[in-house]
Design an enzyme around this catalytic site. Structure first.
Site, PDB file in Angstrom:
ATOM      1  N   HIS A 161       0.835  -1.212   0.000  1.00  0.00           N
ATOM      2  CA  HIS A 161       0.000   0.000   0.000  1.00  0.00           C
ATOM      3  C   HIS A 161       0.868   1.260   0.000  1.00  0.00           C
ATOM      4  O   HIS A 161       2.031   1.220   0.425  1.00  0.00           O
ATOM      5  CB  HIS A 161      -0.863   0.044   1.271  1.00  0.00           C
ATOM      6  CG  HIS A 161      -2.016  -0.917   1.303  1.00  0.00           C
ATOM      7  ND1 HIS A 161      -2.234  -1.772   2.365  1.00  0.00           N
ATOM      8  CD2 HIS A 161      -3.026  -1.126   0.423  1.00  0.00           C
ATOM      9  CE1 HIS A 161      -3.337  -2.486   2.131  1.00  0.00           C
ATOM     10  NE2 HIS A 161      -3.832  -2.115   0.960  1.00  0.00           N
ATOM     11  N   CYS A 248      -2.536   0.256   9.934  1.00  0.00           N
ATOM     12  CA  CYS A 248      -3.556  -0.696   9.462  1.00  0.00           C
ATOM     13  C   CYS A 248      -4.570  -1.065  10.546  1.00  0.00           C
ATOM     14  O   CYS A 248      -5.690  -1.456  10.236  1.00  0.00           O
ATOM     15  CB  CYS A 248      -2.902  -1.986   8.977  1.00  0.00           C
ATOM     16  SG  CYS A 248      -1.591  -1.735   7.789  1.00  0.00           S
TER      17      CYS A 248
HETATM   18  N1  GLY Z   1      -2.723  -9.002   4.752  1.00  0.00           N
HETATM   19  C1  GLY Z   1      -3.102  -7.682   4.527  1.00  0.00           C
HETATM   20  C2  GLY Z   1      -3.647  -7.499   3.176  1.00  0.00           C
HETATM   21  O1  GLY Z   1      -3.103  -8.123   2.277  1.00  0.00           O
HETATM   22  O2  GLY Z   1      -4.578  -6.811   2.939  1.00  0.00           O
END
Ligand code: GLY
Length: 261
Positions: A161, A248
């Site tokens: 991300h 996150c």
């Molecule tokens: N494991 C976090 C994701 O891939 O969204």
């Protein structure tokens, strides 16, 4: 009280999480849960009221609530996550957020993960990753513009991300890995670069008064401190095996953002 933080307990199925850039290693569920409790404690001790939702046993990645929504000043935008397995995570977050803010949604014809959206002051950067596309950025821009936000699309490489590569230490200082995203895209901000030995160290949470940060990046931590910030370092390495980091695990709704409810 600084605001409300939405989090969710670690799913018993976290071992089946999505992995994009990491090799799969066994995850110790109890250790991951202890680290998550440490995370919640740090939020609470920093003045956040934590709404810690119950685990979703069937949704392996559901501890990573950040990807389900983008919180703006006066509006929460529910995402349409890029990974199909993660889309059912949004429903319960929508219910929680709707008690705090007006809520809008990204449509099912676009994809957007909250981890690709960096809000820094009134500028919003959207990373083009395997989880987010131009249609998602464009829908977010339409919703954010009336609130005074400018949305900019940025290229990011080699990580899951945008917020694997760059996060906000405060509203005008960014923590950045220049190998994964170009610092030139973020003119007007002060930059703290990760130590070259710690490429995964660009993810921190501005809790207001302290910066929440993984304790696996001591060299970068010293750089953040040298820039004048207080750092609260906690263990997150078990959760990191699921390709998740500090931002996150929460959605932060500062108290001032709730003024339009
Ligand atoms: N494991 C976090 C994701 O891939 O969204």
């Amino acid at each position: 009280m600084r605001g409300v933080a939405i989090a969710r307990e670690v799913s018993r199925s976290i071992r089946d999480c999505q992995l994009t850039h990491l090799a799969r290693h066994p995850i110790d569920l109890e250790r991951a849960r202890r680290q998550h409790i440490g995370y919640i404690t740090a939020l609470t001790e920093s003045g956040w009221e934590v709404l810690n939702l119950p685990e979703e046993p069937e949704l392996p990645d559901s501890v990573f609530v950040e990807d389900t929504a983008v919180v703006l000043d006066g509006l929460a935008v529910l995402t349409h996550p890029g990974s199909e397995s993660r889309r059912p995570e949004v429903k319960s977050i929508a219910i929680a957020l709707s008690t705090l803010l007006p809520v809008a949604s990204i449509s099912s014809s676009a994809i957007l993960d909250g981890g690709d959206v960096l809000v820094a002051g009134r500028r919003v950067f959207v990373g083009m990753s395997s989880r987010s596309n131009h249609a998602g950025a464009s829908e977010l821009a339409e919703l954010a513009k009336p609130l005074g936000y400018e949305v900019e699309v940025v290229t990011v490489t080699s990580c899951l991300h945008l917020k694997s590569a760059v996060t906000a230490i405060d509203s005008d200082t960014l923590l950045i890995n220049p190998k994964w995203v170009s610092p030139n895209l973020f003119e007007g901000y002060k930059h703290v670069e990760v130590h070259p030995d710690e490429p995964d160290g660009a993810n921190c949470v501005d809790l207001g008064g302290t910066v929440l940060y993984g304790d696996a990046y001591p060299k970068t931590k010293r750089r953040i401190q040298a820039a004048g910030f207080d750092v609260t370092a906690i263990a997150m390495d078990e959760l990191a095996k699921a390709e998740g980091a500090a931002t996150c695990c929460s959605l932060l709704i500062p108290i001032s953002f709730r003024s339009l409810v």
